[in-house]
Design an enzyme around this catalytic site. Sequence first.
Site, PDB file in Angstrom:
ATOM      1  N   VAL A 370       6.786  59.416  26.713  1.00 38.48           N
ATOM      2  CA  VAL A 370       6.362  60.266  28.205  1.00 38.48           C
ATOM      3  C   VAL A 370       6.140  61.855  27.911  1.00 38.48           C
ATOM      4  O   VAL A 370       5.861  62.445  29.379  1.00 38.48           O
ATOM      5  CB  VAL A 370       7.488  60.015  28.876  1.00 38.48           C
ATOM      6  N   ALA A 374       5.072  71.027  20.853  1.00 39.37           N
ATOM      7  CA  ALA A 374       4.634  71.435  19.646  1.00 39.37           C
ATOM      8  C   ALA A 374       5.610  71.201  18.502  1.00 39.37           C
ATOM      9  O   ALA A 374       5.338  70.767  17.458  1.00 39.37           O
ATOM     10  CB  ALA A 374       4.772  73.036  19.537  1.00 39.37           C
ATOM     11  N   SER A 375       7.084  70.856  18.983  1.00 41.77           N
ATOM     12  CA  SER A 375       8.036  70.464  17.901  1.00 41.77           C
ATOM     13  C   SER A 375       8.841  69.232  18.238  1.00 41.77           C
ATOM     14  O   SER A 375       9.425  68.874  17.290  1.00 41.77           O
ATOM     15  CB  SER A 375       8.888  71.517  17.900  1.00 41.77           C
ATOM     16  N   ASP A 493      11.043  80.385  28.130  1.00 46.46           N
ATOM     17  CA  ASP A 493      10.018  79.622  28.312  1.00 46.46           C
ATOM     18  C   ASP A 493       9.920  78.679  29.667  1.00 46.46           C
ATOM     19  O   ASP A 493       9.929  77.640  29.586  1.00 46.46           O
ATOM     20  CB  ASP A 493      10.139  78.321  27.089  1.00 46.46           C
TER      21      ASP A 493
END
Length: 687
Positions: A370, A374-375, A493
Amino acid sequence: MHSSSFFLFWVTFLLLFNFTFPSHFLPPNNVTLYGDANFQNNAISLTQQVTCISSSSSSSSSSSSSGIGRALYVYPIRFLDPKTNTTASFSCRFSFSIIPSPLCAFGDGFAFLITSNADSFGNDNGYMGLPGPVLSPQDSFFAVEFDTSFDPSLGDINGNHIGIDISSVISFVSVDALSRGIDLKSGRHITTWIEYRDSLKLIRVWAGYSQIRPPSPLIIAQIDLSKQFKDYMHVGFSAANGQGSAIYTVDRWRFKTFESYPSGNPIDVIDEGDCLMCYPEDAGYNSSYSDVDKRKAKIAETALEVGGLVTFVFTVVAIVGIISCFLIKKKRHDGRSKEEHVCTVQRVPMRLALTDIKQATLGFNKNRIVGEGASATVYKGSLPSGGAVAVKRFEKPNRVECARNPFTTEFATMAGCLRHKNLVQLQGWCCEGNELVLVYEYLPNGSLDKILHNNSSSSIVLSWEKRLNIVLGVASALSYLHEECERQIIHRDVKACNILLDAEFNAKLGDFGLAEVYEHSCLAREATIPAGTMGYLAPEYVYSGVPSEKTDVYSFGVVALEVAAGKRPVDNDGCVIVDWVWNLRKKGKLLDAADFRLRGKFNRKEMERMLMVGLSCVHPNHEKRPSVKEAARILKGEAPLPLLPVKKPTVNIRSVFPEASELIDSGGDHSPGFDDSLWMTPRSRFS
């Protein structure tokens, strides 16, 4: 103590502890020695012991010794690529010790040196063997000095400092080593890391008694070394005793040049280079890991593959977390609501078996994905205990990065009694074999980004009421992180794809992989390489790398404008939403920024408040931004609209480095890794 502190303590203690190994071997063929320098006890001794006697005899004692020693790598190293007009970045690591002579004053000190002229020496008094004032105009040098004498005429701050010299022994910038916990005169073994990034024009210097790099540099300064470097430069060390006497020894030296890029190459994830002075275990290893990095990597890899050690760590964390939460409860018994601020045993995330995780996600089936980042990859799952969950599966970290990665940061932050109705709740975790997994509550409406910017005809168009409620929910979450937690948390973020929506479209802020935790009383922030998403990053954060609650406020302001206008922070055509809304205000058409998909079905006063709040939060001058709590009061109509100029203000962002350089702290230790090359020569992508 916050349970996240315990977590980081235990991980650091169990995965990053230090070893010592005997040394047997030093490759002398790699280094050219000058003056008093010699090989001694498997290290380079830059100076010789001098017997301090009366001044009348000083001349005779000095006749057998020049007082100056230098050791340079045998070949010059290319620092400029004439084809691309590119300047090399470099990283360096070495260990040293300074042994004083009995009954003598300390010598001048020593320096790591990059020089265009290997034969240019200064005098033996105060110059550490560095080139003196008669330096030829076509010559230049860069040095990091470890100064053990005090000479005010040379601008020394004291007799125990570390400084950066640019073609002059008068330091460009220096720091009192003692105030940073390093005594150069202690005789102890000290390890130093030096790193220069040409893309950022940034030099950083770390030092510590351990072979594990400290999280914060002693020095970080903005310097353009491209003006100092010639095509080829000599690299090594220089020292002088002057009127005193000490033996300056250097060992375990690694050096590497590399090409850095403004983006896509994080400043901390670099190689430390090839070994110029190695021990048998260094030379026999295929990659150029330092011995400490190899041992850390081996420990971490074993922990990931077997799972036993990590399981033990997290078991300890769970136990300590429970104890910590009870201590917090007792400490906070000051009348604040137990519902908001007290963590109970039932709220501690539980450890889950990997078999249960795989069963919940049908073996991490691609059809269950879903979300992807990046990690990590997020899967929808259903646990046997009932209820849907979001399973966040992290990429297997590199061996030398496993002790500090987004999984570690996120777990440490979320497991520490971080409970709020507008934060995504962590329900469990799993660390078995190679798998690192966090399990969160499942939010059926996905991310704000997908709903707000889905252009399909069947997509949901959020009503104005839902949009206002979402922005207020994010404001509530950030207010909690900034002002109500025991230790302030900077999210770093905040963006639409990290804002998730439950069945009723209530907002929940998630993804704490970049979060930073601070004591509320802390006045100084640590400088980092800016992390986050362009379009949401505050200009002063991009420039200085220093995060604060006001950088989160800026990101929140972008989200508010994004929700009101239905536009991305940066459109495909390059239109920046912040500038676009400021231009509309300048024209007196602020409400034209409202999302056309609302078809005018919104409260005009509320829309104006949200747009004005958004603009005040993205004010170029961070000092004029409101707190998130103040912004929420304006949104609710409990406070007047902010006073803003008609057009976007022009603010010159002051450098955190006065006159282009200043000492500031920096964090994060991401241990570098190595991958190739022979250890006999330093690797360079410019050769």
